[in-house]
Scaffold this motif. Structure first.
Motif, PDB file in Angstrom:
ATOM      1  N   ALA A  29      -2.261   1.776 -14.616  1.00 18.50           N
ATOM      2  CA  ALA A  29      -0.970   1.148 -14.336  1.00 18.50           C
ATOM      3  C   ALA A  29       0.172   2.100 -14.658  1.00 18.50           C
ATOM      4  O   ALA A  29       1.099   2.266 -13.851  1.00 18.50           O
ATOM      5  CB  ALA A  29      -0.824  -0.142 -15.139  1.00 18.50           C
ATOM      6  N   GLY A  34       5.932   3.379  -9.291  1.00 19.76           N
ATOM      7  CA  GLY A  34       6.786   2.218  -9.515  1.00 19.76           C
ATOM      8  C   GLY A  34       6.602   1.529 -10.850  1.00 19.76           C
ATOM      9  O   GLY A  34       7.329   0.602 -11.176  1.00 19.76           O
ATOM     10  N   CYS A  35       5.635   1.975 -11.662  1.00 18.34           N
ATOM     11  CA  CYS A  35       5.436   1.363 -12.983  1.00 18.34           C
ATOM     12  C   CYS A  35       6.401   1.991 -13.979  1.00 18.34           C
ATOM     13  O   CYS A  35       6.426   3.208 -14.153  1.00 18.34           O
ATOM     14  CB  CYS A  35       3.999   1.560 -13.470  1.00 18.34           C
ATOM     15  SG  CYS A  35       3.703   0.791 -15.090  1.00 18.34           S
ATOM     16  N   PHE A  38       3.860  -0.646 -19.121  1.00 19.47           N
ATOM     17  CA  PHE A  38       2.702  -1.524 -19.000  1.00 19.47           C
ATOM     18  C   PHE A  38       2.017  -1.549 -20.352  1.00 19.47           C
ATOM     19  O   PHE A  38       1.619  -0.507 -20.875  1.00 19.47           O
ATOM     20  CB  PHE A  38       1.736  -0.982 -17.935  1.00 19.47           C
ATOM     21  CG  PHE A  38       0.695  -1.965 -17.489  1.00 19.47           C
ATOM     22  CD1 PHE A  38       0.831  -2.653 -16.300  1.00 19.47           C
ATOM     23  CD2 PHE A  38      -0.445  -2.194 -18.250  1.00 19.47           C
ATOM     24  CE1 PHE A  38      -0.131  -3.553 -15.861  1.00 19.47           C
ATOM     25  CE2 PHE A  38      -1.414  -3.087 -17.831  1.00 19.47           C
ATOM     26  CZ  PHE A  38      -1.252  -3.770 -16.628  1.00 19.47           C
ATOM     27  N   GLU A  54       4.851  -5.977 -18.694  1.00 24.14           N
ATOM     28  CA  GLU A  54       4.897  -4.988 -17.627  1.00 24.14           C
ATOM     29  C   GLU A  54       6.311  -4.933 -17.069  1.00 24.14           C
ATOM     30  O   GLU A  54       6.983  -5.951 -16.967  1.00 24.14           O
ATOM     31  CB  GLU A  54       3.968  -5.366 -16.470  1.00 24.14           C
ATOM     32  CG  GLU A  54       2.541  -5.631 -16.860  1.00 24.14           C
ATOM     33  CD  GLU A  54       1.714  -6.176 -15.701  1.00 24.14           C
ATOM     34  OE1 GLU A  54       2.065  -5.922 -14.522  1.00 24.14           O
ATOM     35  OE2 GLU A  54       0.737  -6.880 -15.979  1.00 24.14           O
ATOM     36  N   ARG A  55       6.756  -3.727 -16.682  1.00 20.26           N
ATOM     37  CA  ARG A  55       8.011  -3.557 -15.948  1.00 20.26           C
ATOM     38  C   ARG A  55       7.736  -2.687 -14.725  1.00 20.26           C
ATOM     39  O   ARG A  55       7.117  -1.636 -14.841  1.00 20.26           O
ATOM     40  CB  ARG A  55       9.081  -2.861 -16.798  1.00 20.26           C
ATOM     41  CG  ARG A  55       9.815  -3.757 -17.725  1.00 20.26           C
ATOM     42  CD  ARG A  55      11.020  -3.088 -18.403  1.00 20.26           C
ATOM     43  NE  ARG A  55      10.763  -1.730 -18.843  1.00 20.26           N
ATOM     44  CZ  ARG A  55      11.514  -0.671 -18.521  1.00 20.26           C
ATOM     45  NH1 ARG A  55      12.565  -0.793 -17.755  1.00 20.26           N
ATOM     46  NH2 ARG A  55      11.207   0.529 -18.982  1.00 20.26           N
ATOM     47  N   TRP A  56       8.189  -3.152 -13.593  1.00 21.59           N
ATOM     48  CA  TRP A  56       7.957  -2.468 -12.319  1.00 21.59           C
ATOM     49  C   TRP A  56       9.275  -2.290 -11.575  1.00 21.59           C
ATOM     50  O   TRP A  56      10.165  -3.149 -11.664  1.00 21.59           O
ATOM     51  CB  TRP A  56       7.001  -3.279 -11.447  1.00 21.59           C
ATOM     52  CG  TRP A  56       5.639  -3.410 -12.045  1.00 21.59           C
ATOM     53  CD1 TRP A  56       5.211  -4.367 -12.925  1.00 21.59           C
ATOM     54  CD2 TRP A  56       4.530  -2.544 -11.842  1.00 21.59           C
ATOM     55  NE1 TRP A  56       3.902  -4.151 -13.266  1.00 21.59           N
ATOM     56  CE2 TRP A  56       3.456  -3.035 -12.614  1.00 21.59           C
ATOM     57  CE3 TRP A  56       4.342  -1.402 -11.079  1.00 21.59           C
ATOM     58  CZ2 TRP A  56       2.209  -2.418 -12.636  1.00 21.59           C
ATOM     59  CZ3 TRP A  56       3.102  -0.786 -11.096  1.00 21.59           C
ATOM     60  CH2 TRP A  56       2.049  -1.290 -11.868  1.00 21.59           C
ATOM     61  N   GLU A  57       9.390  -1.212 -10.808  1.00 23.16           N
ATOM     62  CA  GLU A  57      10.604  -0.963 -10.042  1.00 23.16           C
ATOM     63  C   GLU A  57      10.828  -2.029  -8.970  1.00 23.16           C
ATOM     64  O   GLU A  57      11.957  -2.477  -8.772  1.00 23.16           O
ATOM     65  CB  GLU A  57      10.560   0.411  -9.386  1.00 23.16           C
ATOM     66  CG  GLU A  57      10.676   1.551 -10.374  1.00 23.16           C
ATOM     67  CD  GLU A  57      10.572   2.909  -9.723  1.00 23.16           C
ATOM     68  OE1 GLU A  57      10.231   3.003  -8.515  1.00 23.16           O
ATOM     69  OE2 GLU A  57      10.821   3.902 -10.429  1.00 23.16           O
ATOM     70  N   ALA A  61       5.733  -2.500  -5.602  1.00 24.83           N
ATOM     71  CA  ALA A  61       4.965  -1.674  -6.534  1.00 24.83           C
ATOM     72  C   ALA A  61       3.942  -2.521  -7.289  1.00 24.83           C
ATOM     73  O   ALA A  61       2.796  -2.104  -7.472  1.00 24.83           O
ATOM     74  CB  ALA A  61       5.899  -0.970  -7.514  1.00 24.83           C
ATOM     75  N   VAL A  62       4.351  -3.712  -7.718  1.00 22.56           N
ATOM     76  CA  VAL A  62       3.427  -4.629  -8.411  1.00 22.56           C
ATOM     77  C   VAL A  62       2.268  -4.980  -7.484  1.00 22.56           C
ATOM     78  O   VAL A  62       1.095  -4.891  -7.864  1.00 22.56           O
ATOM     79  CB  VAL A  62       4.139  -5.924  -8.861  1.00 22.56           C
ATOM     80  CG1 VAL A  62       3.139  -6.906  -9.460  1.00 22.56           C
ATOM     81  CG2 VAL A  62       5.240  -5.625  -9.851  1.00 22.56           C
ATOM     82  N   PHE A  65      -0.290  -2.282  -6.856  1.00 30.61           N
ATOM     83  CA  PHE A  65      -1.174  -2.012  -7.986  1.00 30.61           C
ATOM     84  C   PHE A  65      -2.198  -3.107  -8.226  1.00 30.61           C
ATOM     85  O   PHE A  65      -3.339  -2.831  -8.601  1.00 30.61           O
ATOM     86  CB  PHE A  65      -0.359  -1.805  -9.269  1.00 30.61           C
ATOM     87  CG  PHE A  65      -1.231  -1.614 -10.469  1.00 30.61           C
ATOM     88  CD1 PHE A  65      -1.899  -0.420 -10.661  1.00 30.61           C
ATOM     89  CD2 PHE A  65      -1.431  -2.636 -11.382  1.00 30.61           C
ATOM     90  CE1 PHE A  65      -2.746  -0.244 -11.748  1.00 30.61           C
ATOM     91  CE2 PHE A  65      -2.260  -2.470 -12.474  1.00 30.61           C
ATOM     92  CZ  PHE A  65      -2.918  -1.268 -12.653  1.00 30.61           C
ATOM     93  N   GLU A  85       5.913 -13.907 -13.863  1.00 26.62           N
ATOM     94  CA  GLU A  85       6.596 -12.778 -13.246  1.00 26.62           C
ATOM     95  C   GLU A  85       8.070 -13.147 -13.082  1.00 26.62           C
ATOM     96  O   GLU A  85       8.387 -14.256 -12.659  1.00 26.62           O
ATOM     97  CB  GLU A  85       5.950 -12.525 -11.889  1.00 26.62           C
ATOM     98  CG  GLU A  85       6.353 -11.243 -11.236  1.00 26.62           C
ATOM     99  CD  GLU A  85       5.558 -11.014  -9.966  1.00 26.62           C
ATOM    100  OE1 GLU A  85       6.128 -11.247  -8.883  1.00 26.62           O
ATOM    101  OE2 GLU A  85       4.375 -10.635 -10.062  1.00 26.62           O
TER     102      GLU A  85
END
Length: 95
Positions: A29, A34-35, A38, A54-57, A61-62, A65, A85
């Motif tokens: 991850a 984009g991660c 995590f 978790e933080r995603w752009e 991206a989430v 993955f 989320e």
């Protein structure tokens, strides 16, 4: 930005084994496009709780993955899960 956060409850006697099984997914991850962050970690006060963050752009991206989710062995250890989320439009640094 997308934030995924929550907790898993597992048998305390099996928590360390569950977490050990998550090591590679955390590595994958964090290397994914984009991660931003995590983490799957043991709770400091509850021996059966595992914290998820978790933080995603972007949502894309989430979704790129995400796999099929926990393994069958992990599912048998989990007592319950509460993970959500969130769409975050604004971030403010506290440091």
């Amino acid at each position: 930005m997308i934030i995924v956060a929550g907790q898993l409850l597992v048998d305390p006697a099996r928590r360390e084994r569950y977490l050990a099984g998550c090591t590679e997914i955390v590595r994958q991850a964090r290397a994914a496009s984009g991660c931003l962050d995590f983490a799957i970690s043991p709770d400091l006060t509850d021996p059966g709780r595992i914290n998820v963050f978790e933080r995603w752009e972007t949502r894309e991206a989430v979704e790129a993955f995400r796999g099929s989710g926990p393994t069958e062995e992990q599912n048998t250890v989990m007592i319950s899960a509460s993970v959500a989320e969130y769409d975050a439009e604004l971030a403010r640094s506290l440091t």
